[in-house]
Design an enzyme around this catalytic site. Sequence first.
Site, PDB file in Angstrom:
ATOM      1  N   HIS A 169       0.841  -1.203   0.000  1.00  0.00           N
ATOM      2  CA  HIS A 169       0.000   0.000   0.000  1.00  0.00           C
ATOM      3  C   HIS A 169       0.877   1.255   0.000  1.00  0.00           C
ATOM      4  O   HIS A 169       0.633   2.196  -0.769  1.00  0.00           O
ATOM      5  CB  HIS A 169      -0.913  -0.020   1.235  1.00  0.00           C
ATOM      6  CG  HIS A 169      -1.652   1.258   1.466  1.00  0.00           C
ATOM      7  ND1 HIS A 169      -2.920   1.493   0.994  1.00  0.00           N
ATOM      8  CD2 HIS A 169      -1.295   2.393   2.128  1.00  0.00           C
ATOM      9  CE1 HIS A 169      -3.313   2.699   1.350  1.00  0.00           C
ATOM     10  NE2 HIS A 169      -2.342   3.269   2.045  1.00  0.00           N
ATOM     11  N   GLU A 170       1.911   1.278   0.862  1.00  0.00           N
ATOM     12  CA  GLU A 170       2.809   2.425   0.927  1.00  0.00           C
ATOM     13  C   GLU A 170       3.587   2.592  -0.378  1.00  0.00           C
ATOM     14  O   GLU A 170       3.798   3.722  -0.851  1.00  0.00           O
ATOM     15  CB  GLU A 170       3.780   2.272   2.110  1.00  0.00           C
ATOM     16  CG  GLU A 170       3.115   2.236   3.470  1.00  0.00           C
ATOM     17  CD  GLU A 170       2.309   3.487   3.769  1.00  0.00           C
ATOM     18  OE1 GLU A 170       2.719   4.588   3.317  1.00  0.00           O
ATOM     19  OE2 GLU A 170       1.261   3.389   4.436  1.00  0.00           O
TER      20      GLU A 170
ATOM     21  N   HIS B 220       1.552   4.394  -2.919  1.00  0.00           N
ATOM     22  CA  HIS B 220       1.588   5.857  -2.821  1.00  0.00           C
ATOM     23  C   HIS B 220       2.779   6.415  -3.600  1.00  0.00           C
ATOM     24  O   HIS B 220       2.667   7.444  -4.278  1.00  0.00           O
ATOM     25  CB  HIS B 220       1.697   6.293  -1.357  1.00  0.00           C
ATOM     26  CG  HIS B 220       0.404   6.208  -0.604  1.00  0.00           C
ATOM     27  ND1 HIS B 220      -0.755   6.808  -1.033  1.00  0.00           N
ATOM     28  CD2 HIS B 220       0.094   5.590   0.578  1.00  0.00           C
ATOM     29  CE1 HIS B 220      -1.730   6.572  -0.164  1.00  0.00           C
ATOM     30  NE2 HIS B 220      -1.237   5.836   0.817  1.00  0.00           N
TER      31      HIS B 220
END
Length: 410
Positions: free
Chosen positions: A276-277, A280
């Site tokens: 998920h990070e 980004h």
Amino acid sequence: MQPNTLFYILIAIIIINFIIDQILDTLNAKHFDDKIPEKLADVYDEAAYKKSQAYKKTNAKFSNLTATFSILLTLGFFLADGFKHVDDFARSYTDHPILIALIFFGMIMLGSDLLTTPFSYYKTFVIEEKFGFNKSTKTIFWLDKLKGWFMLIILGGGILSLIIWFYQFAGTNFWIYAWVLVAVFSLFMNMFYAKLIVPLFNKQTPLEDGELKFAIEKYAKKVGFIVHNIFVIDGSKRSTKANAYFSGFGSQKRITLFDTLINDLETDEIVAVLAHEVGHYKKKHIIFNLVSSILLTGFTLFLLSLFINSSILSEALGVTTPSFHIGLIAFGILYTPISEITGLFMNFMSRKFEYQADNFAKETYAAKPLITSLKKLSRNSLSNLTPHPAYVFVHYSHPTLLKRLLNLEK
């Protein structure tokens, strides 16, 4: 416009902002006892749900108390010509504009911090302690406070001094120089915050070789995200709550895992959180946020340059000698409505980015471990699973857990 008229406008802005926040808090509190959605039924068992309810209600009452204290203190300071008295005190020691401003803001911030510290102390050692989150000691609490003051004096005081210096030699064009300064500082901090600032508060150690490091590196290689800096931070010395974050660019890229995250989640769940990070980063969300922040700062400084020379700003606060620091206070309050609007936009974009990062993790890794990790993190932090939509719209930078799960399950 007369100074008295502006004074009442400033008071009105403060009161209206307080009322709106109270309305949102009240609406949100009315949903505390809502039935948990079926898809989230496995987040809490009955005992944990009752604990989460108690935690939400306790925090809501405490938030109302601190907000009421804050606005009464603020209004009292305005009505008692507090800014005039502090300005007079600063001018009794020096006539140098920069030193006057440093003394002025130093006194206000120190006084505010001393008055609000008991609330912070109670929050940490009573509320967080009661619900099993606090791991901080009184020594850590006071050391953090001292370090925070030190950083505020060095960084905050240094930047303020330079901006006033720019104003002295460039006049209303100071905003251009100030904008460049803030932009460079923001970029520098984004690159080196983890190396320079975090160590003042936490210990960071490289992630040891093993199953987790191997799994992270395998995933990173798969998606073309080569990173050699994977660190574990001792977040458990302050709280049981878990987190992970990504920072820096290029060779300064770094993944930081809280030790509590490693303790709470399985290996595949941690990799899913990191996916998920990475999402980004890959989706350029970090660049967007940095550029948006810099542009917004430039816009704010430009508006400030249009009003800073107006003596009415100082006179509205009861100060007869116009100055940059008094004008900055008045402008800051006048800017509040614009700040609220830009905040809504940034929160909207942030929620949109969270969906995109979730989708990236789902597409490049898997949805299931991310879903289970989000549920565990929500349970362990006693999160509110039924917030009011209006409260979410104004305050949430992340979508609700329910909406994130529905998106992941598409």
